[in-house]
Write an enzyme that holds these catalytic residues in place. Structure first.
Site, short mmCIF file in Angstrom:
data_model
loop_
_atom_site.label_atom_id
_atom_site.label_comp_id
_atom_site.label_asym_id
_atom_site.label_seq_id
_atom_site.Cartn_x
_atom_site.Cartn_y
_atom_site.Cartn_z
N ARG A 154 0.81 -1.22 0.00
CA ARG A 154 0.00 0.00 0.00
C ARG A 154 0.84 1.27 0.00
O ARG A 154 0.50 2.27 0.63
CB ARG A 154 -0.96 0.01 1.19
CG ARG A 154 -1.98 -1.12 1.17
CD ARG A 154 -2.89 -1.05 -0.07
NE ARG A 154 -3.79 -2.21 -0.12
CZ ARG A 154 -3.53 -3.34 -0.77
NH1 ARG A 154 -2.39 -3.45 -1.45
NH2 ARG A 154 -4.38 -4.33 -0.78
N SER A 186 -11.11 1.05 3.00
CA SER A 186 -10.36 0.50 4.14
C SER A 186 -9.61 1.60 4.87
O SER A 186 -8.84 2.34 4.27
CB SER A 186 -9.38 -0.58 3.67
OG SER A 186 -10.07 -1.68 3.12
N GLU A 194 -4.47 3.78 6.38
CA GLU A 194 -4.40 3.59 4.93
C GLU A 194 -5.02 4.79 4.23
O GLU A 194 -4.56 5.22 3.18
CB GLU A 194 -5.11 2.31 4.52
CG GLU A 194 -5.01 2.01 3.02
CD GLU A 194 -5.50 0.62 2.66
OE1 GLU A 194 -6.12 0.49 1.60
OE2 GLU A 194 -5.25 -0.33 3.43
#
EC number: 1.3.1.98
Length: 309
Positions: free
Chosen positions: A178, A227, A297
């Site tokens: 990520r 998320s 995130e």
């Protein structure tokens, strides 16, 4: 309100073709529908227009590029400097050429998956379930269902703060979970992806599976940002959040989703501060319960209310 910078920039850039606005609200441009204004919001006409703008923009003016705002919290005080938003009209291309898929940075991830499917190219089905744009996918190595951007990327094109164009290969993107280690000041404008020939039925079955999972497991019809936290090594963030008793937890107008507790939702009247405070509360409770520190995130940008202007 921020001091007027847009008028000065317009005067200094007579050949600018894109749209330049001052003190423009950003909340309508994010999925959470919260946050303050951008001091300047610039929507370039195309890559050349973006390069022209950046080449004349004073170096001390901060710049941030956003997409569809699906993975973003804009704080209530807004953003000083320039926010650049790439629009589909100039950056939304998605087309195939042999086993290669070309995509502009403003192309929706879902559209890129559909373009690959139409060309009978597999491997990009995971993009069908990611609610963002290719620009964001490049910046954060977006992924789902066991696949990531680094698995399919050939190269990316970007413009630097001086307005110069660069092509960055896969190694240069320095992808990790990520994240990308590429220069954060670069603004991605397009990318090329490699697909694998596959049967249309097999591709469609995978895409349907991705969509069905989202429908059943994620609050996709809420005002959310996807998320919230990265999965720590060896753990699922949602399980840690659930174990810490945070499912359904509410602060102000923000709530931890009952459906999937790694999603925060705006239940109608949240401020950015409500959402961020809720997220930090979740992090504290998870740390106290498990000893694991969750990492955001979702990207949080801007200043808190009362600082701007």
């Amino acid at each position: 309100m921020f001091p007027d910078l847009a008028a000065d920039l317009k005067a200094a850039m007579p050949d600018l073709r894109g749209r330049l606005l001052g003190n423009e609200p950003l909340a309508p441009l994010t999925w959470f529908r919260v946050g303050g204004p951008a001091q300047v919001l610039f929507t370039p006409a195309d890559e050349d227009d973006l390069g022209y703008f950046l080449s004349l923009l004073p170096a001390e003016v901060p710049v941030l590029c956003i997409g569809v705002g699906s993975n973003l919290i804009v704080r209530d005080g807004g953003l000083p400097g320039v926010v650049i938003r790439l629009a589909p009209r100039g950056f939304g291309e998605a087309r195939s050429d042999g086993e290669t898929v070309h995509a502009g940075a403003a192309a929706l991830d879902k559209r890129v998956a559909e373009t690959a499917a139409a060309a009978q190219l597999g491997g990009l089905e995971f993009y069908f379930g990611i609610p963002g744009t290719i620009g964001g996918a490049l910046r954060m190595n977006a992924g789902a269902n066991g696949r990531e951007t680094r698995d399919v990327l050939i190269d990316a094109t970007a413009v630097d703060r001086a307005g110069r164009r660069h092509v960055i290969d896969l190694a240069g993107m320095q992808f990790s979970y990520r994240s990308s280690g590429a220069d954060p000041s670069l603004i991605f404008t397009s990318a090329r992806f490699r697909g694998t020939p596959a049967s249309p039925d097999a591709i469609r079955a995978k895409m349907n599976e991705v969509q069905a999972h989202r429908e059943l497991a994620q609050p996709i019809r809420e005002k959310t940002g996807g998320s919230t936290f990265k999965n720590p090594p060896g753990h699922s963030a949602w399980k840690l959040i659930d174990a810490a008793g945070c499912r359904g937890l509410r602060i102000g107008g923000a709530q931890v989703s009952e459906m999937h507790c790694n999603f925060l939702i705006n239940i109608g009247d949240a401020t950015a501060a409500d959402i961020e405070t809720l997220g930090e509360t979740v992090r504290e409770r998870v740390k106290a319960q498990s000893g694991i520190e969750l990492q955001w995130e979702i990207k949080r940008i801007g200043v808190t209310a009362g600082i701007a202007g």
